[in-house]
Design a protein around this motif. Structure first.
Motif, PDB file in Angstrom:
ATOM      1  N   SER A 277      58.517 -31.330 -90.350  1.00  0.00           N
ATOM      2  CA  SER A 277      57.140 -31.643 -89.959  1.00  0.00           C
ATOM      3  C   SER A 277      56.224 -30.422 -90.020  1.00  0.00           C
ATOM      4  O   SER A 277      55.009 -30.562 -89.963  1.00  0.00           O
ATOM      5  CB  SER A 277      57.117 -32.231 -88.541  1.00  0.00           C
ATOM      6  OG  SER A 277      57.644 -31.301 -87.602  1.00  0.00           O
ATOM      7  N   GLU A 278      56.801 -29.225 -90.120  1.00  0.00           N
ATOM      8  CA  GLU A 278      56.045 -27.990 -90.259  1.00  0.00           C
ATOM      9  C   GLU A 278      56.435 -27.302 -91.569  1.00  0.00           C
ATOM     10  O   GLU A 278      57.566 -27.433 -92.024  1.00  0.00           O
ATOM     11  CB  GLU A 278      56.303 -27.043 -89.082  1.00  0.00           C
ATOM     12  CG  GLU A 278      55.881 -27.579 -87.724  1.00  0.00           C
ATOM     13  CD  GLU A 278      54.371 -27.611 -87.571  1.00  0.00           C
ATOM     14  OE1 GLU A 278      53.702 -26.834 -88.269  1.00  0.00           O
ATOM     15  OE2 GLU A 278      53.882 -28.422 -86.761  1.00  0.00           O
ATOM     16  N   PRO A 279      55.513 -26.545 -92.181  1.00  0.00           N
ATOM     17  CA  PRO A 279      55.869 -25.832 -93.416  1.00  0.00           C
ATOM     18  C   PRO A 279      56.958 -24.783 -93.160  1.00  0.00           C
ATOM     19  O   PRO A 279      56.941 -24.096 -92.145  1.00  0.00           O
ATOM     20  CB  PRO A 279      54.548 -25.158 -93.837  1.00  0.00           C
ATOM     21  CG  PRO A 279      53.475 -25.901 -93.111  1.00  0.00           C
ATOM     22  CD  PRO A 279      54.088 -26.375 -91.830  1.00  0.00           C
ATOM     23  N   ILE A 280      57.907 -24.677 -94.082  1.00  0.00           N
ATOM     24  CA  ILE A 280      58.951 -23.668 -93.977  1.00  0.00           C
ATOM     25  C   ILE A 280      58.322 -22.293 -94.215  1.00  0.00           C
ATOM     26  O   ILE A 280      57.633 -22.079 -95.210  1.00  0.00           O
ATOM     27  CB  ILE A 280      60.075 -23.916 -95.000  1.00  0.00           C
ATOM     28  CG1 ILE A 280      60.670 -25.322 -94.798  1.00  0.00           C
ATOM     29  CG2 ILE A 280      61.153 -22.853 -94.874  1.00  0.00           C
ATOM     30  CD1 ILE A 280      61.316 -25.526 -93.464  1.00  0.00           C
ATOM     31  N   GLU A 281      58.586 -21.353 -93.291  1.00  0.00           N
ATOM     32  CA  GLU A 281      58.026 -20.003 -93.394  1.00  0.00           C
ATOM     33  C   GLU A 281      59.054 -18.987 -93.880  1.00  0.00           C
ATOM     34  O   GLU A 281      58.703 -18.060 -94.613  1.00  0.00           O
ATOM     35  CB  GLU A 281      57.478 -19.558 -92.031  1.00  0.00           C
ATOM     36  CG  GLU A 281      56.343 -20.422 -91.521  1.00  0.00           C
ATOM     37  CD  GLU A 281      55.913 -20.043 -90.112  1.00  0.00           C
ATOM     38  OE1 GLU A 281      56.578 -19.149 -89.522  1.00  0.00           O
ATOM     39  OE2 GLU A 281      54.936 -20.615 -89.610  1.00  0.00           O
ATOM     40  N   ARG A 282      60.318 -19.151 -93.450  1.00  0.00           N
ATOM     41  CA  ARG A 282      61.376 -18.219 -93.822  1.00  0.00           C
ATOM     42  C   ARG A 282      62.548 -19.012 -94.379  1.00  0.00           C
ATOM     43  O   ARG A 282      63.027 -19.955 -93.747  1.00  0.00           O
ATOM     44  CB  ARG A 282      61.831 -17.386 -92.617  1.00  0.00           C
ATOM     45  CG  ARG A 282      60.704 -16.651 -91.913  1.00  0.00           C
ATOM     46  CD  ARG A 282      61.214 -15.850 -90.730  1.00  0.00           C
ATOM     47  NE  ARG A 282      62.029 -14.738 -91.168  1.00  0.00           N
ATOM     48  CZ  ARG A 282      61.555 -13.524 -91.443  1.00  0.00           C
ATOM     49  NH1 ARG A 282      60.248 -13.275 -91.315  1.00  0.00           N
ATOM     50  NH2 ARG A 282      62.359 -12.555 -91.846  1.00  0.00           N
ATOM     51  N   LEU A 283      63.028 -18.596 -95.567  1.00  0.00           N
ATOM     52  CA  LEU A 283      64.102 -19.325 -96.239  1.00  0.00           C
ATOM     53  C   LEU A 283      65.168 -18.339 -96.710  1.00  0.00           C
ATOM     54  O   LEU A 283      64.874 -17.364 -97.412  1.00  0.00           O
ATOM     55  CB  LEU A 283      63.544 -20.098 -97.437  1.00  0.00           C
ATOM     56  CG  LEU A 283      64.558 -20.879 -98.283  1.00  0.00           C
ATOM     57  CD1 LEU A 283      65.235 -21.962 -97.446  1.00  0.00           C
ATOM     58  CD2 LEU A 283      63.873 -21.497 -99.508  1.00  0.00           C
ATOM     59  N   ASN A 284      66.418 -18.596 -96.302  1.00  0.00           N
ATOM     60  CA  ASN A 284      67.572 -17.808 -96.737  1.00  0.00           C
ATOM     61  C   ASN A 284      68.493 -18.708 -97.554  1.00  0.00           C
ATOM     62  O   ASN A 284      68.899 -19.780 -97.070  1.00  0.00           O
ATOM     63  CB  ASN A 284      68.340 -17.241 -95.538  1.00  0.00           C
ATOM     64  CG  ASN A 284      67.490 -16.327 -94.681  1.00  0.00           C
ATOM     65  OD1 ASN A 284      66.541 -15.727 -95.152  1.00  0.00           O
ATOM     66  ND2 ASN A 284      67.830 -16.224 -93.415  1.00  0.00           N
ATOM     67  N   LEU A 285      68.833 -18.284 -98.770  1.00  0.00           N
ATOM     68  CA  LEU A 285      69.647 -19.095 -99.662  1.00  0.00           C
ATOM     69  C   LEU A 285      70.854 -18.310-100.155  1.00  0.00           C
ATOM     70  O   LEU A 285      70.744 -17.132-100.508  1.00  0.00           O
ATOM     71  CB  LEU A 285      68.826 -19.538-100.881  1.00  0.00           C
ATOM     72  CG  LEU A 285      67.605 -20.431-100.601  1.00  0.00           C
ATOM     73  CD1 LEU A 285      66.826 -20.645-101.892  1.00  0.00           C
ATOM     74  CD2 LEU A 285      68.028 -21.761-100.007  1.00  0.00           C
ATOM     75  N   ILE A 286      72.018 -18.987-100.170  1.00  0.00           N
ATOM     76  CA  ILE A 286      73.197 -18.461-100.833  1.00  0.00           C
ATOM     77  C   ILE A 286      73.496 -19.397-101.999  1.00  0.00           C
ATOM     78  O   ILE A 286      73.823 -20.571-101.791  1.00  0.00           O
ATOM     79  CB  ILE A 286      74.402 -18.378 -99.885  1.00  0.00           C
ATOM     80  CG1 ILE A 286      74.098 -17.438 -98.726  1.00  0.00           C
ATOM     81  CG2 ILE A 286      75.644 -17.906-100.627  1.00  0.00           C
ATOM     82  CD1 ILE A 286      75.226 -17.315 -97.725  1.00  0.00           C
ATOM     83  N   SER A 287      73.343 -18.882-103.209  1.00  0.00           N
ATOM     84  CA  SER A 287      73.444 -19.735-104.391  1.00  0.00           C
ATOM     85  C   SER A 287      74.816 -19.627-105.039  1.00  0.00           C
ATOM     86  O   SER A 287      75.311 -18.533-105.313  1.00  0.00           O
ATOM     87  CB  SER A 287      72.356 -19.341-105.404  1.00  0.00           C
ATOM     88  OG  SER A 287      72.540 -20.049-106.610  1.00  0.00           O
ATOM     89  N   PHE A 288      75.417 -20.807-105.301  1.00  0.00           N
ATOM     90  CA  PHE A 288      76.668 -20.896-106.043  1.00  0.00           C
ATOM     91  C   PHE A 288      76.412 -21.468-107.438  1.00  0.00           C
ATOM     92  O   PHE A 288      77.319 -22.024-108.057  1.00  0.00           O
ATOM     93  CB  PHE A 288      77.664 -21.788-105.291  1.00  0.00           C
ATOM     94  CG  PHE A 288      78.030 -21.280-103.924  1.00  0.00           C
ATOM     95  CD1 PHE A 288      79.013 -20.329-103.768  1.00  0.00           C
ATOM     96  CD2 PHE A 288      77.376 -21.748-102.801  1.00  0.00           C
ATOM     97  CE1 PHE A 288      79.357 -19.854-102.513  1.00  0.00           C
ATOM     98  CE2 PHE A 288      77.712 -21.285-101.535  1.00  0.00           C
ATOM     99  CZ  PHE A 288      78.707 -20.326-101.390  1.00  0.00           C
ATOM    100  N   ASP A 289      75.202 -21.330-107.920  1.00  0.00           N
ATOM    101  CA  ASP A 289      74.803 -21.864-109.217  1.00  0.00           C
ATOM    102  C   ASP A 289      74.820 -20.738-110.256  1.00  0.00           C
ATOM    103  O   ASP A 289      74.050 -19.781-110.152  1.00  0.00           O
ATOM    104  CB  ASP A 289      73.402 -22.469-109.110  1.00  0.00           C
ATOM    105  CG  ASP A 289      72.935 -23.069-110.418  1.00  0.00           C
ATOM    106  OD1 ASP A 289      73.727 -23.110-111.373  1.00  0.00           O
ATOM    107  OD2 ASP A 289      71.764 -23.491-110.482  1.00  0.00           O
ATOM    108  N   PRO A 290      75.656 -20.821-111.289  1.00  0.00           N
ATOM    109  CA  PRO A 290      75.702 -19.760-112.301  1.00  0.00           C
ATOM    110  C   PRO A 290      74.392 -19.581-113.063  1.00  0.00           C
ATOM    111  O   PRO A 290      74.140 -18.517-113.620  1.00  0.00           O
ATOM    112  CB  PRO A 290      76.822 -20.227-113.253  1.00  0.00           C
ATOM    113  CG  PRO A 290      77.634 -21.188-112.454  1.00  0.00           C
ATOM    114  CD  PRO A 290      76.675 -21.859-111.523  1.00  0.00           C
ATOM    115  N   ASN A 291      73.559 -20.612-113.078  1.00  0.00           N
ATOM    116  CA  ASN A 291      72.297 -20.534-113.809  1.00  0.00           C
ATOM    117  C   ASN A 291      71.108 -20.202-112.919  1.00  0.00           C
ATOM    118  O   ASN A 291      69.957 -20.287-113.352  1.00  0.00           O
ATOM    119  CB  ASN A 291      72.028 -21.871-114.525  1.00  0.00           C
ATOM    120  CG  ASN A 291      73.109 -22.205-115.533  1.00  0.00           C
ATOM    121  OD1 ASN A 291      73.508 -21.351-116.329  1.00  0.00           O
ATOM    122  ND2 ASN A 291      73.593 -23.430-115.501  1.00  0.00           N
ATOM    123  N   ALA A 292      71.364 -19.820-111.689  1.00  0.00           N
ATOM    124  CA  ALA A 292      70.289 -19.594-110.725  1.00  0.00           C
ATOM    125  C   ALA A 292      69.241 -18.589-111.185  1.00  0.00           C
ATOM    126  O   ALA A 292      68.030 -18.825-111.008  1.00  0.00           O
ATOM    127  CB  ALA A 292      70.875 -19.170-109.381  1.00  0.00           C
TER     128      ALA A 292
END
Length: 395
Positions: A277-292
């Protein structure tokens, strides 16, 4: 009587009158430095300092052993030190854990002092029924608890918290994301910060090869009622699938998210971030995508242009200076991005310090709001008087 009468008549005061007149004279106040204390009286054990100051001082004591010494040395200081010792408890060793849980289960006065409880038993498999029972008795007494962290093996079945009255603000758990966890979360309307470390699929079904890696190929349904956790603002889902993340974010004022990205569902995982319901301000991602590296920043910017902080760790792909330079146009889509981390577990070739400085300047040119950048080699770059400076050089 006749003597008193004759004395008053002659103007000579009697003994009682002289005593009264002496009592009415102002007493002399001795100078503080010249006043000699009564050494026959034992010194007071009660501190003249306010409780708030004593509390602040004792909170600076890092050693539990030193605090224990304070507890047994002085009754007045003991009350303050006990509150500090029992305020935050971390249980790691089995024997110490049992002793502490037994104390909390038997002494409700001490249990009420506990505000934060961290149970860290990652190697304690197949717990006994007695340990379950002891832990539950302790939990029932810690009714003032507002922060709870439980890190136990996968075969450690969740405790039944139905008989507990605490209302948490922060909860971290390695329990499986199943119906038992849902039932507990729906009883915590004050929860602000939630961290889920458990899996929501059978570990035997994990799927990974050279091209993909997925810890949730067949996720367990996670149906959370819309009224649960109405104040939640921070979610960390270490292994959870996008279905669980979407169920938690939907309609809730979450502004900080940490989540994994798997190769076969990157787009769907990023889409659920718009359900809050609120805009995301801080985002932490761990990517397991080889094409990231080829598309990830662009995919994020298209969905979350108002991000203030973005931290990306890429585990199955290589990063080179040429690839990092190619990401610059994607940064133009961010309107308020101030803090950016873009790290990779492997690099095709080592990016030099000069190359990183040029990349930081190029990224800032495309996204003028950037203040701090951490590039794949782990160096921290920050804007100092219109020049990008490496933190190592500043030190």
């Amino acid at each position: 009587m006749l003597d008193n009468f004759n004395a008053r008549k002659a103007g000579i005061p009697d003994k009682r009158s002289r005593s009264a007149s002496l009592d009415t004279r102002p007493a002399k106040i001795p100078h503080l430095l010249s006043h000699s204390p009564d050494l026959s009286r034992p010194p007071s054990t009660r501190s003249t300092l306010p409780i708030e100051i004593l509390d602040s001082v004792l909170r600076c004591v890092q050693s539990r052993n030193d605090l224990a010494s304070v507890i047994i040395s002085n009754k007045h200081l003991s009350d303050v030190a006990v509150r500090i010792v029992y305020h935050s408890i971390r249980l790691e060793k089995p024997l110490e854990s049992i002793v502490c849980l037994r104390t909390l289960s038997q002494n409700s006065r001490l249990a009420l002092l506990v505000r934060s409880l961290d149970i860290h038993w990652p190697n304690l498999s197949h717990p006994t029924a007695n340990l379950y029972s002891l832990a539950l008795r302790a939990f029932r007494n810690t009714s003032s608890l507002n922060s709870l962290s439980i890190d136990v093996p996968a075969d450690f079945h969740p405790w039944n918290f139905n008989t507990c009255s605490f209302q948490l603000k922060k909860f971290t758990t390695s329990f499986p994301c199943d119906q038992s966890l849902i039932s507990f979360l729906e009883t915590q309307p004050s929860l602000l910060d939630l961290t889920l470390r458990g899996f929501n699929s059978n570990p035997a079904e994990f799927s990974f090869n050279l091209n993909t890696f997925n810890l949730n190929p067949n996720p367990i349904p996670f149906s959370l009622s819309p009224d649960a956790m109405p104040r939640l603002s921070c979610l960390r889902a270490i292994h959870a699938s996008f279905e669980i993340i979407g169920s938690i974010l939907k309609g809730r004022p979450v502004t900080q998210v940490s989540m994994p990205l798997y190769a076969d569902c990157v787009g769907r995982s990023l889409d659920v971030l718009k359900l809050a319901s609120e805009p995301i301000e801080r985002l932490n991602l761990i990517s397991f995508d080889p094409n990231a590296p080829l598309h990830l920043l662009d995919e994020i910017a298209n969905r979350l242009p108002d991000l203030e902080a973005l931290h990306v760790v890429i585990l199955l792909a290589q990063c080179s200076d040429t690839m990092l330079e190619a990401l610059a146009p994607s940064l133009k889509k961010f309107k308020s991005l101030q803090y950016l981390t873009y790290m990779s577990a492997i690099c095709s070739d080592e990016v030099s310090r000069d190359d990183e400085e040029n990349i930081a300047a190029m990224w800032h040119q495309c996204c003028p709001t950037l203040k701090t950048i951490i590039l794949p080699m782990g160096k921290v770059w920050f804007l100092d008087n219109s020049k990008w400076t490496c933190l190592e050089d500043a030190e």
